[in-house]
Design a protein around this motif. Sequence first.
Motif, short mmCIF file in Angstrom:
data_model
loop_
_atom_site.label_atom_id
_atom_site.label_comp_id
_atom_site.label_asym_id
_atom_site.label_seq_id
_atom_site.Cartn_x
_atom_site.Cartn_y
_atom_site.Cartn_z
N TRP A 1 0.86 -1.18 0.00
CA TRP A 1 0.00 0.00 0.00
C TRP A 1 0.90 1.23 0.00
N ASP A 2 0.99 1.90 -1.13
CA ASP A 2 1.94 3.00 -1.32
C ASP A 2 1.20 4.31 -1.54
N ARG A 3 1.71 5.38 -0.95
CA ARG A 3 1.13 6.70 -1.11
C ARG A 3 2.18 7.65 -1.66
N PHE A 4 1.82 8.40 -2.69
CA PHE A 4 2.73 9.35 -3.34
C PHE A 4 2.07 10.72 -3.37
N LEU A 5 2.80 11.73 -2.90
CA LEU A 5 2.35 13.12 -3.01
C LEU A 5 3.08 13.74 -4.19
N VAL A 6 2.34 14.23 -5.18
CA VAL A 6 2.96 14.70 -6.42
C VAL A 6 2.40 16.06 -6.82
N GLU A 7 3.22 16.81 -7.53
CA GLU A 7 2.76 18.03 -8.20
C GLU A 7 2.59 17.72 -9.67
N ASP A 8 1.43 18.06 -10.19
CA ASP A 8 1.15 17.83 -11.61
C ASP A 8 1.55 19.08 -12.38
N GLU A 9 2.64 18.99 -13.13
CA GLU A 9 3.20 20.18 -13.79
C GLU A 9 2.33 20.67 -14.94
N GLN A 10 1.32 19.90 -15.32
CA GLN A 10 0.44 20.33 -16.40
C GLN A 10 -0.71 21.19 -15.90
N HIS A 11 -0.84 21.30 -14.57
CA HIS A 11 -2.00 22.03 -14.03
C HIS A 11 -1.59 22.90 -12.86
N GLN A 12 -2.05 24.14 -12.87
CA GLN A 12 -1.95 25.02 -11.72
C GLN A 12 -3.23 24.87 -10.90
N GLY A 13 -3.11 24.43 -9.67
CA GLY A 13 -4.30 24.17 -8.88
C GLY A 13 -4.79 22.75 -9.09
N PRO A 14 -6.04 22.48 -8.72
CA PRO A 14 -6.55 21.11 -8.79
C PRO A 14 -6.64 20.61 -10.24
N PRO A 15 -6.07 19.45 -10.54
CA PRO A 15 -6.26 18.87 -11.88
C PRO A 15 -7.70 18.41 -12.03
N PRO A 16 -8.22 18.38 -13.25
CA PRO A 16 -9.59 17.88 -13.44
C PRO A 16 -9.68 16.40 -13.08
N ALA A 17 -10.88 15.96 -12.76
CA ALA A 17 -11.08 14.56 -12.37
C ALA A 17 -10.64 13.61 -13.47
N THR A 18 -10.81 14.04 -14.73
CA THR A 18 -10.40 13.17 -15.84
C THR A 18 -8.89 12.96 -15.86
N ARG A 19 -8.14 14.00 -15.46
CA ARG A 19 -6.68 13.87 -15.42
C ARG A 19 -6.27 12.90 -14.31
N ILE A 20 -6.86 13.03 -13.13
CA ILE A 20 -6.54 12.14 -12.02
C ILE A 20 -6.87 10.70 -12.38
N GLN A 21 -8.03 10.50 -13.03
CA GLN A 21 -8.41 9.14 -13.41
C GLN A 21 -7.45 8.58 -14.46
N ALA A 22 -7.00 9.45 -15.37
CA ALA A 22 -6.05 8.98 -16.40
C ALA A 22 -4.74 8.51 -15.77
N ILE A 23 -4.29 9.23 -14.75
CA ILE A 23 -3.06 8.82 -14.06
C ILE A 23 -3.30 7.51 -13.32
N CYS A 24 -4.47 7.36 -12.69
CA CYS A 24 -4.77 6.09 -12.01
C CYS A 24 -4.76 4.94 -13.01
N ASN A 25 -5.28 5.17 -14.20
CA ASN A 25 -5.27 4.12 -15.22
C ASN A 25 -3.83 3.75 -15.61
N LYS A 26 -2.96 4.78 -15.71
CA LYS A 26 -1.55 4.53 -16.04
C LYS A 26 -0.88 3.71 -14.94
N LEU A 27 -1.22 4.02 -13.70
CA LEU A 27 -0.63 3.28 -12.57
C LEU A 27 -1.08 1.82 -12.59
N GLN A 28 -2.35 1.59 -12.86
CA GLN A 28 -2.84 0.22 -12.92
C GLN A 28 -2.19 -0.55 -14.07
N ALA A 29 -2.02 0.14 -15.20
CA ALA A 29 -1.38 -0.52 -16.34
C ALA A 29 0.07 -0.87 -16.03
N ALA A 30 0.76 0.02 -15.28
CA ALA A 30 2.16 -0.23 -14.95
C ALA A 30 2.33 -1.45 -14.06
#
Length: 891
Positions: free
Chosen positions: A743-772
């Motif tokens: 169970w791993d937790r990562f705190l990251v800054e998303d350089e593509q977004h100032q402020g909160p990233p849209p939900a679609t961006r967060i979900q896309a990263i989650c999909n990338k993590l699952q694929a990895a």
Amino acid sequence: MAAASKLPPAVIQSRERLLEGKLKLKAQHDSGSPGLQVCARLADLVDSVVMELAEAASASVGISGWEAGNSSDRGSEDTVPRLALVAHGGYGRRDVAPYSDVDLMLLHAPAAAEQAGRFAKLLSQWIVDAGCQLGFSLRTPQQAWKYAWDDAIIFTSLAESRLLAGDAELYGQFWRGLKHGARRRRKKIVQSVEQARKLERSKYGETVFLLEPNIKRSRGGLRDVQLIRWVGLAAWGETDLEQLTQLGHITQEDYQTLRKGYQYLLRLRNQMHFDAGKPHDQLDRSLQMRLAEWSGFRGEKGILPVEQFMREYFAHTSEIRYSSAHFMANAKWQSPAARTLEHVLGFTVHRDYRVGFRHIWATRTGLERLKRDPAAVMELMALSSRYGKPIDHNTWREIRDAMRARKMSQIDQETIHQFLDLMAQSSILAGRLRRLHELRVLEQVIPAMAHARCLLQFNQYHKYTVDAHCIRAVECVTELETETSLLGTIYRSVPDKTILHLALLLHDLGKGFPEDHSEVGKRIAEETADRLRLSAQDKETLVFLVHQHLLLTHTAFRFDLSDDQAAIKFASVVGSSERLQLLLLLSYADLASVGPGVVNQWKIDLLLQLYYQTDAHFRDMKPGEGFRAEVERRRELIIDAKPRDIEIDWWRRQVTALPINYLLHTPASVAAAEVANLKNLDSEFCTARGRYIAEQKAVEYTIATRQSGRPIGTFHRITGALTSQGMQIIAADIHTQPDEIAWDRFLVEDEQHQGPPPATRIQAICNKLQAALDPENPSPPVFPKKWRRRESKELADLQIQPTQVRFDNSTSDKHTIITLFAYDRRGLLYSVSKALYDMALVLHSAKISTHLDQVVDVFYVSDLSGKKIQESTRLYMIRQRLLRAVGDPLN
């Protein structure tokens, strides 16, 4: 730019002359010519090019005779248009740098607008074709005045006007109108120019000691000298510093300081332009290293050549800043007559000082006492604060000059009393310390401040010099006085804050020596305690705080706090709850004073967790008491939130294993949802969730997967996936839950977004993590090639401290602790964790801490059989492999 074959001969000749002239000026510069001399000769070169092109352009458009001078000698305005070609800005001032803009204005009488337009269009094009960066305007005198009154930037540029050719009478009309109009609008002009300068400083660095300053625009840079010229024109109709000195508006001492600093900065700026082959005014770190070599610095024990160079730079800019600030203070309100009146009407206080309607100053006898007695200076500062009057400039300079020449000696009891009384304060302390430091009085009390003055810390972690950082640390802790946070409550509960404040002032003064700065700092603390005649108990506390000022942050950021042994070992060094409180406050202030954005809630939470755990040991708390009671209460809240369809035994085992830091800082509802999500691993190979944390200004991704049959490799796959998507990993915690769940937790800054990233961006990263983490997807992450080229060059230029790999086989009973100190780069964590995976090391826990350009990564590892790594050859091979991973961008 037009093709060379189509350019008129005059343009081609001018371009060749400009190139040849710059080469000669470069040789003159390289031979050691003063900066102002090179700038003036460059202005002469540009003058000759502009004049030749102006003559050719005027002939081409059918205008002749305009450049001759006085209109009365040239016949009727019907045949000779009234035009004047005017240089302004740096070019008008004749201190233009090698690749600076050439600012020109074509003044014209209203009747000559049509001819002026045709001429200006051709002339401006030819000047650009000749190779100049041009700023060009076409105005009547009336238009120029209107723009100047409406815009401070335009006024400051036109304040540096110089006639090149044309109607001298027209130019004289413009210049007289500008000068007299500015004086009539003195208050407004001075305020608007000062405000424009403040905005510029806020963008390029408000403090002199910003470690990558802009030589032109940062505080203490060239702009602060130019500011005197512009305000001098508005206030007294004069821009020349020597003339302003003769008129009594600049002291002779300030004039010499400004002249010396200006010459230094101009020569340095010329080198920066020649080095870059283009305009370049930012002193970035790689350029600082080159300039240090160019300046002939060789370094000394404990101090790098670049640190010597920047110390010299800061010495000049701090002097310029002070002289410029004093001039501005006088220009805004005072005339020589007003100063005389103030001295006549002022009243005497404490026998040696007088208070006027604007300043406080010393009498002749008081000035003699101030020159020899630091206690008298502190007394004067207290009076200045009481009456709300700044210290008169002449008194200030007399004190500073005397303190510079004064030898270090023992201080008397009155000085000690005054200083310790000051150190016990909160609201006024930091400001007073800065003023004492400017006056060179602080080093009379604490001699080690002299070594720290303007001492650069060559990294991107610290944003201030050592002396500025130490005083800023004092300021950060005193700001807690008005905060409602737990840290504020703890600060206010400290009955006597003198030793805490003193420890913060001393904590980094050991830097700039070959030995570890904490060890040097310990000796400085011992010497300071003796010098201030502190009690034995206060001395012991002061020495402990300075010597161990990194202990709490290192323990909190580098050790697995779920292992109680770390807190027990830490507690044995600290020794008492009172010291723990002081060390917590000192650690927070040290972090907060490094620079903007360095301290965040994640780091504060880790500090507080270690504080709570250690305090529980000191107070001998049993389960159900204090900190431990709070931890158990939070566990029970999560247990009570169990979904109906999950068996209680499984749920209780998972909640009981949750890390303490997670329990303390995760809402029970969020924690319950994430624990419930682990149940999905019965049917899925992994889960990934992301949530934006506003107070951190970052996204936390939580990834869970079963390690059955695949005990290693999870961590490097996750870091690779995050980094390849442009995530900057700020911090990471990895943890193993029951049933072999990673169970791993990562705190990251998303350089593509100032402020909160849209939900679609967060979900896309989650999909990338699952694929990895998909066992069927062995493909490594793909990183953009441009990262590799850029970062490889930057690393080669800037890494001056060696990467370190350390092993600890004593702290943990089960694991070898590997600590990595390195400069950060894109994909570093992926490269390192992949190397651990390739060496068949099992990663049980990790603490990742990023400090701007530096990282401290801590890994708890074992071999495949679960044993520590203790064999020396194996440890050597691990070290070498990790060093290669750090030096090989993105593998």
